[in-house]
Structure formats: structure tokens, C-alpha cells
Scaffold this active site. Structure first.
Site, PDB file in Angstrom:
ATOM      1  N   LYS A 120      80.136  24.860  41.944  1.00 29.65           N
ATOM      2  CA  LYS A 120      80.306  25.947  40.973  1.00 29.65           C
ATOM      3  C   LYS A 120      81.012  25.469  39.702  1.00 29.65           C
ATOM      4  O   LYS A 120      81.702  24.462  39.695  1.00 29.65           O
ATOM      5  CB  LYS A 120      81.010  27.128  41.635  1.00 29.65           C
ATOM      6  CG  LYS A 120      80.038  27.783  42.636  1.00 29.65           C
ATOM      7  CD  LYS A 120      80.330  29.194  42.976  1.00 29.65           C
ATOM      8  CE  LYS A 120      79.146  29.726  43.804  1.00 29.65           C
ATOM      9  NZ  LYS A 120      79.485  30.897  44.593  1.00 29.65           N
TER      10      LYS A 120
ATOM     11  N   ARG B 232      79.831  27.824  52.462  1.00 30.14           N
ATOM     12  CA  ARG B 232      78.421  27.780  52.032  1.00 30.14           C
ATOM     13  C   ARG B 232      78.287  26.609  51.064  1.00 30.14           C
ATOM     14  O   ARG B 232      78.869  26.634  49.982  1.00 30.14           O
ATOM     15  CB  ARG B 232      78.065  29.103  51.352  1.00 30.14           C
ATOM     16  CG  ARG B 232      76.617  29.224  50.899  1.00 30.14           C
ATOM     17  CD  ARG B 232      76.381  30.568  50.228  1.00 30.14           C
ATOM     18  NE  ARG B 232      74.996  30.719  49.812  1.00 30.14           N
ATOM     19  CZ  ARG B 232      74.517  30.226  48.670  1.00 30.14           C
ATOM     20  NH1 ARG B 232      75.291  29.557  47.843  1.00 30.14           N
ATOM     21  NH2 ARG B 232      73.245  30.404  48.358  1.00 30.14           N
TER      22      ARG B 232
END
Ligand code: HH2
Length: 291
Positions: free
Chosen positions: A225, A259
Site C-alpha cells: 500500500k 492479506r
């Protein structure tokens, strides 16, 4: 703590890895790589060999600014892959969608987890998910997002990000329970990067232990991210070390499922932490890391 996904049960006293399988042309870090059926299957098999406990199949990017995908297109991208994976793999398959029709088709095709980045706030979503839970035992992941992917990074605002996100998720989880979903089929997720600044994301990371106190299973999605780039100034392809570090920090603070895109690296790192006894005495099961 146990998580029930259809006929399967995952023991969450050890941290679990959810491998990301994006069957999209435009996902932020791997769009276009697994669009063909064969490429998707091969990547899923590889992630399972590397230690993935769940495969999360997505057909719509939720990166900032992402356009919405038509239902027929999302079904086309996701359902054949879910069918093949549930036939071939010995791990539960999750579907990353907010559309009730995709939830239904994916569950009928064998998926045993519904991962909704809008926490089932869409029209009909909570009723559909509760029905699929009762009929097929589908587990449900409820994620927090402020705004929508189109607008979420414009100017996210919170008074107290940890308290607000946690209250929202616990409310959604209680609503799901009131609709008939069992607590051992529920997972909550702070939604790193979804309507959050770097400061918000870091506060949430530090606050994962408060989420864990809710009693619900916690999923953390930090892999690749942009918060990594904001700290390190790197490009997407250079986010591996940052991703693995963030996954470890989340697990140490009580995340049950991470995840991730890079399964082997994450599994190796988790094994080192486990071997060092830094994950707690329950975290003794060995993750698979074949070489
Ligand atoms: N992050 C993404 C997508 N789905 N689901 C949960 N529960 N938690 C997350 O943090 C999360 C998620 C975004 O990552 P990715 O799937 O790689 O990208 P894209 O949305 O561009 O396909």
C-alpha cells in the site's frame, strides 16, 4: 479462536495468510498479470504452495479513483476462477466483492468467504450475505472505508481514527449477528488506505490490539500500500520489505489474518518471529514454506 468458512475451520491461534488474486486489468500493484484463467490458477497454486491459507479472488479494483465495474464483467472475471480454484485447491476461497449478485454466484461456485470493502452497506448486501452464511456457512469480512474509492483519499477526516473505525466495525458485526451470522464466521478489518492519511494508517496499525480486544477475528491488508511509499519514497515494485514489516507488526499486535501479495516472504518472516517466540505460545504451528 476459530474461523468457520463453509465446511472448513481455520484455527486462528496461529496467524493466517490470505493470498491476493486480482483478476483485474487495473489493480494498483498487479493489474493485468492474472487476467487469463491459466495465469490466475497458476498464481493461486503458487501462493498455496508458499503458505497461503485462503485465496482472495477479486474482479474489481478498489484503488483510489478506480472506476466501477459492471456486474456482468465482474462475474466474467471472477466466477470461472472461483469454480476452478475450489475444485483444485485444498484451501478456502474468498471473493472480494461488494455486489450481492457476485456474492451469490461465487458462493454457489464454491467460495466460502465474502470479503466486502464496504462492510455490507450496499443495497441488499447484508441480507444476501446473511442468507449465504446460513445456507453455505460463508464467512464474512467487514472492512472499514471512509467515502468511496473515487473520493476516499481527497481529505479523510477523523477525530479519533481508532475509536471511530472500531465502533463502526463492531456495529456492523453486531448487525450481521442480528441478521443471523455467527460470530465465528465474522472478521473485521480496519481498511488500511481506504479513506485514511498516513497518520491515520499508522494510528490504526498501533491500535490493532484494541481491535483484537473486540473479540472478533482481525484481518489486516497492508501489502504494497502507498503508506509504504509515503514513508520510504519507493515505487510500487519496491514495497516488499515494507509490506512484510507491516504484516509482522500487525500480527504482533493481534491481527489474525494478513492479506498479502507476497506470500512466501510473509510466511518466512512469520516463521522467524514464531521461532523466536515473539508471537505468543499459541503460535506454534509451522507455516508451509517449501523451497
Ligand atoms: N485491500 C484491497 C482490496 N481488498 N480487502 C480487505 N478486506 N482489506 C484490504 O485491505 C483490502 C481488500 C486493495 O488491494 P488490492 O486488491 O491489491 O488492489 P486493488 O483494489 O487495486 O485490486
Amino acid at each position: 479462536m476459530l474461523l468457520t468458512l463453509g465446511q472448513r475451520t481455520l484455527d486462528l491461534s496461529v496467524p493466517r495468510i490470505m493470498g491476493v488474486l486480482n483478476c483485474t486489468p487495473d489493480s494498483f500493484s498487479d493489474g493485468g498479470r492474472y487476467q487469463t484463467h491459466d495465469a490466475a490458477l497458476q498464481h493461486a497454486r503458487q501462493m498455496v504452495d508458499e503458505g497461503a491459507d485462503i485465496i482472495d479472488v477479486g474482479g474489481e479494483s478498489t484503488r483510489p479513483g478506480a472506476p466501477e465495474v459492471e456486474l456482468a464483467e465482474e462475474l466474467d472475471r471472477v466466477i470461472p476462477v472461483v469454480e476452478s480454484l475450489t475444485r483444485e485447491l485444498d484451501v478456502p476461497v474468498s471473493v472480494d466483492t461488494s455486489k450481492p449478485a457476485v456474492m451469490v454466484a461465487a458462493t454457489e461456485a464454491g467460495a466460502s468467504m465474502l470479503n466486502d470493502v464496504t462492510a455490507l452497506q450496499g443495497e441488499g448486501a447484508i441480507d444476501t450475505a446473511a442468507q449465504l452464511h446460513q445456507e453455505f456457512g460463508a464467512a464474512i469480512c467487514l472492512m472499514h472505508m471512509q467515502g468511496t474509492p473515487r473520493t476516499m483519499q481527497n481529505d479523510p477526516q477523523y477525530q479519533n481514527v481508532v475509536a471511530e473505525v472500531l465502533t463502526f466495525l463492531v456495529d456492523r458485526a453486531r448487525l450481521a449477528e442480528a441478521s443471523g451470522v455467527a460470530a465465528d464466521g465474522l472478521v473485521i478489518d480496519p481498511g488500511f488506505g481506504f479513506g485514511k492519511t498516513l497518520e491515520h494508517n499508522l494510528k490504526l496499525l498501533n491500535g490493532v490490539s484494541e481491535f483484537a480486544e473486540s473479540g472478533y477475528a482481525i484481518l489486516a491488508g497492508l501489502s504494497r500500500k502507498s503508506m509504504i511509499e509515503k514513508i520510504l519514497g519507493e515505487t510500487t515494485d519496491e514495497r516488499l520489505v515494507g509490506s512484510v514489516t507491516l504484516a509482522l507488526l500487525a500480527v504482533q499486535r493481534g491481527a489474525n489474518i494478513v492479506r498479502v501479495h507476497d506470500v512466501r516472504a510473509t510466511a518466512d518472516a512469520l516463521n522467524i518471529v514464531r521461532a523466536a517466540g515473539l508471537m505468543g505460545e499459541n503460535a506454534a504451528t509451522v507455516h508451509k514454506t517449501p523451497k
